[in-house]
Write a protein that holds these residues in place. Structure first.
Motif, PDB file in Angstrom:
ATOM      1  N   MET A 295    -135.424  36.947  40.694  1.00  0.00           N
ATOM      2  CA  MET A 295    -135.572  36.227  39.420  1.00  0.00           C
ATOM      3  C   MET A 295    -135.641  37.210  38.254  1.00  0.00           C
ATOM      4  SD  MET A 295    -136.033  33.357  37.690  1.00  0.00           S
ATOM      5  CE  MET A 295    -136.671  32.021  38.715  1.00  0.00           C
ATOM      6  N   GLU A 296    -136.424  38.249  38.408  1.00  0.00           N
ATOM      7  CA  GLU A 296    -136.564  39.243  37.343  1.00  0.00           C
ATOM      8  C   GLU A 296    -135.234  39.924  37.056  1.00  0.00           C
ATOM      9  OE1 GLU A 296    -139.066  43.367  36.541  1.00  0.00           O
ATOM     10  OE2 GLU A 296    -139.832  41.892  37.954  1.00  0.00           O
ATOM     11  N   GLU A 297    -134.484  40.241  38.108  1.00  0.00           N
ATOM     12  CA  GLU A 297    -133.204  40.916  37.921  1.00  0.00           C
ATOM     13  C   GLU A 297    -132.164  39.980  37.308  1.00  0.00           C
ATOM     14  OE1 GLU A 297    -132.368  42.417  41.800  1.00  0.00           O
ATOM     15  OE2 GLU A 297    -133.752  44.095  41.603  1.00  0.00           O
ATOM     16  N   ILE A 298    -132.139  38.722  37.731  1.00  0.00           N
ATOM     17  CA  ILE A 298    -131.201  37.759  37.144  1.00  0.00           C
ATOM     18  C   ILE A 298    -131.470  37.580  35.654  1.00  0.00           C
ATOM     19  CG2 ILE A 298    -130.533  35.315  37.098  1.00  0.00           C
ATOM     20  CD1 ILE A 298    -131.027  35.290  40.155  1.00  0.00           C
ATOM     21  N   ARG A 302    -136.434  38.861  31.044  1.00  0.00           N
ATOM     22  CA  ARG A 302    -136.699  37.971  29.907  1.00  0.00           C
ATOM     23  C   ARG A 302    -136.899  36.540  30.414  1.00  0.00           C
ATOM     24  NH1 ARG A 302    -132.534  41.257  28.515  1.00  0.00           N
ATOM     25  NH2 ARG A 302    -130.982  39.646  28.929  1.00  0.00           N
ATOM     26  N   ILE A 303    -138.096  36.224  30.810  1.00  0.00           N
ATOM     27  CA  ILE A 303    -138.404  34.903  31.345  1.00  0.00           C
ATOM     28  C   ILE A 303    -138.590  33.924  30.181  1.00  0.00           C
ATOM     29  CG2 ILE A 303    -140.011  33.580  32.755  1.00  0.00           C
ATOM     30  CD1 ILE A 303    -138.332  35.696  34.269  1.00  0.00           C
ATOM     31  N   ALA A 321    -126.099  29.958  41.193  1.00  0.00           N
ATOM     32  CA  ALA A 321    -126.191  31.335  41.663  1.00  0.00           C
ATOM     33  C   ALA A 321    -126.044  31.340  43.177  1.00  0.00           C
ATOM     34  CB  ALA A 321    -127.530  31.947  41.259  1.00  0.00           C
ATOM     35  N   MET A 322    -125.217  32.233  43.667  1.00  0.00           N
ATOM     36  CA  MET A 322    -124.999  32.383  45.109  1.00  0.00           C
ATOM     37  C   MET A 322    -125.806  33.576  45.632  1.00  0.00           C
ATOM     38  SD  MET A 322    -122.768  30.084  46.281  1.00  0.00           S
ATOM     39  CE  MET A 322    -123.805  28.949  45.342  1.00  0.00           C
ATOM     40  N   PRO A 323    -126.327  33.469  46.857  1.00  0.00           N
ATOM     41  CA  PRO A 323    -127.113  34.584  47.402  1.00  0.00           C
ATOM     42  C   PRO A 323    -126.206  35.761  47.759  1.00  0.00           C
ATOM     43  CG  PRO A 323    -126.819  32.841  49.039  1.00  0.00           C
ATOM     44  CD  PRO A 323    -126.248  32.319  47.751  1.00  0.00           C
ATOM     45  N   SER A 354    -133.973  29.389  38.550  1.00  0.00           N
ATOM     46  CA  SER A 354    -135.070  28.644  39.170  1.00  0.00           C
ATOM     47  C   SER A 354    -134.549  27.748  40.288  1.00  0.00           C
ATOM     48  CB  SER A 354    -135.808  27.815  38.121  1.00  0.00           C
ATOM     49  OG  SER A 354    -136.375  28.643  37.122  1.00  0.00           O
ATOM     50  N   PHE A 355    -133.412  27.103  40.040  1.00  0.00           N
ATOM     51  CA  PHE A 355    -132.812  26.258  41.074  1.00  0.00           C
ATOM     52  C   PHE A 355    -132.408  27.107  42.290  1.00  0.00           C
ATOM     53  CE2 PHE A 355    -131.105  22.946  37.792  1.00  0.00           C
ATOM     54  CZ  PHE A 355    -132.404  22.484  37.598  1.00  0.00           C
ATOM     55  N   TYR A 356    -131.824  28.250  42.020  1.00  0.00           N
ATOM     56  CA  TYR A 356    -131.421  29.160  43.101  1.00  0.00           C
ATOM     57  C   TYR A 356    -132.624  29.556  43.949  1.00  0.00           C
ATOM     58  CZ  TYR A 356    -130.474  33.816  45.063  1.00  0.00           C
ATOM     59  OH  TYR A 356    -130.387  34.924  45.889  1.00  0.00           O
TER      60      TYR A 356
END
Length: 450
Positions: A295-298, A302-303, A321-323, A354-356
């Protein structure tokens, strides 16, 4: 006991907090980055800087009045101390690739998944691999070691002077523990390490009072008890031990997904599934991925809070987003991160991320055989987009912790009665809107093709 000081030493940050057991309120008194030092023999954690932080934080706690000190720390972490209690070697950063240099030799001696519940993980994520490499790379220093202490028990040792081993820390993908038999694995005897591990104690055991020097430095009353301590993911389980069957997501740098009293499933070690041990000594099927890190890297750190319009745009556009950003871990090994439906920005990017994370969490729940309600502790516990998608993807009620990390409360509850049910801060039910359910199905189909 009512007020418990907790040392919460995570992979990314270290905290000192006070938990009121009557209200279950956690008050964070101090926080510092748990930085990795890059010089010296290998990347390592600065234990003396952390010790100074611990003492200063406990001084703040003592000023508020506390009845005991408990400890929770991240896993894949151990400390070698000599006969004087000093470091025999620096505490290895588990993301260092040194252990990979002796991987073939280690593979030849480690027990199989069926004996330990530990999958073979890269870098130093198996503590057994850390020790195997350290003994070969630095034989003179390793020979000085009197004890191998798991990280929570190292801090308990610094505070009380009493060395101990503990099952939740030994049982988190270390290769060192047999969770079904509740004893050390064959690796420990095979490599002659039995004498390095102190007596096994329970996480809730009082090892002793704080040392006089600690009392003097912090203002803690002489006689303040120090608990043995617990692995952080298993600390998150403590408030929910009476709620089985349920699934618990402990979320921070890692998303650790644990099944309490779930259905029997064949655990797939190749998909980052393993067996943890809870505070009662029971094996707990577990799946995981680096949810907080990804999440931080995506988001580039900037949350932001997605708006209803952001959620709608991502759902309607099937922006996905795909893993995964860390393909060596998680339920989809080898798959590489990418975007479908365009790369979003701002609030839409937060919604898609968040969905990912929620869909990955749902996959982990299934792999671990979780049943019943889903409880989310830690960083994702107040993320409503995440909670709504997780509920939709699992078809179950999801309870979010809201504020608080869960690990601190769980560590504090070691000083009180185990098995008292926790009250959820947020409860979310599955969405029935086809936009939400359709998104789940489309993501799963896309991952299968990815």
């Amino acid at each position: 006991m009512r007020r418990i000081a907790v040392l919460d030493i995570g992979k990314t940050n270290a905290k000192v907090l006070v938990v009121d057991l009557t209200t279950r309120v956690e008050e964070v008194l101090a926080r510092t980055p748990n930085a990795v030092v890059r010089d010296g023999l290998y990347p390592h954690h600065d234990m003396e800087a952390l010790w100074a932080f611990v003492l200063s934080g406990l001084k703040l706690a003592a000023a508020r009045g506390v009845d005991a000190v408990s400890i929770t720390t991240h896993g894949a972490a151990c400390v070698l101390v000599d006969g004087q209690g000093d470091l025999a070697l620096p505490m290895l950063d588990y993301e260092h690739d040194g252990p990979d240099s002796v991987a073939a030799g280690y593979e030849a001696v480690r027990p199989g998944f069926e004996a330990t519940g530990s999958p073979r993980l890269p870098l130093g994520l198996n503590v057994g691999a850390q020790l195997f490499w350290l003994e070969r790379a630095f034989p003179a220093e390793f020979a000085r070691a009197r004890h191998v202490l798991m990280l929570a028990q190292y801090w308990a040792f610094r505070l009380s002077g009493v060395a101990a081993s503990e099952a939740t820390s030994l049982g988190c993908h270390t290769d060192l523990w047999n969770p079904w038999q509740g004893r050390f694995s064959s690796l420990v005897s095979r490599l002659g390490w039995e004498g390095l591990f102190p007596t096994i104690r329970k996480a809730a055991d009082v090892l002793g009072p704080v040392l006089p020097s600690v009392a003097e430095a912090t203002g803690l009353p002489v006689g303040t008890p120090v608990l043995c301590g617990i692995h952080d993911s298993n600390a998150s389980l403590v408030p929910h031990l009476a709620e089985a069957p349920c699934g618990v997501l402990s979320t921070g740098t890692w998303m650790i997904v644990m099944a309490l009293g779930g259905r029997a499933v064949e655990l797939d070690a190749a998909r980052d599934v393993l067996v943890n041990v809870n505070a009662l000594g029971q094996p707990v099927p577990t799946a995981r991925f680096m949810g907080g890190r990804e999440m931080e890297e995506i988001m580039g750190g900037r949350i932001v809070e997605p708006s209803p319009g952001d959620l709608l745009g991502v759902l309607e556009g099937r922006v996905m987003a795909m893993p995964s950003l860390h393909p060596d871990t998680g339920p989809f090994p080898g798959k590489r991160f990418g975007w479908l439906g365009g790369e979003p920005e701002g609030g839409a990017r937060m919604a898609a991320a968040s969905f990912y994370a929620a869909l990955m969490g749902a996959e982990c729940l299934d792999l671990a055989g979780a049943e019943g309600p889903v409880i989310v502790e830690g960083a994702f516990g107040g993320n409503m987009a995440f909670l709504r998608m997780l509920a939709t993807a699992t078809g179950r009620v999801v309870r979010g912790s809201g504020q608080g990390a869960g690990t601190g409360l769980g560590a504090a509850l070691l000083a009180g009665p185990l098995g008292v049910k926790a009250a959820p801060a947020v409860e979310v039910r599955p969405e029935v809107d086809p936009m939400w359910t359709g998104y789940v199905g489309a993501w799963r189909e896309a991952v299968a093709r990815h």
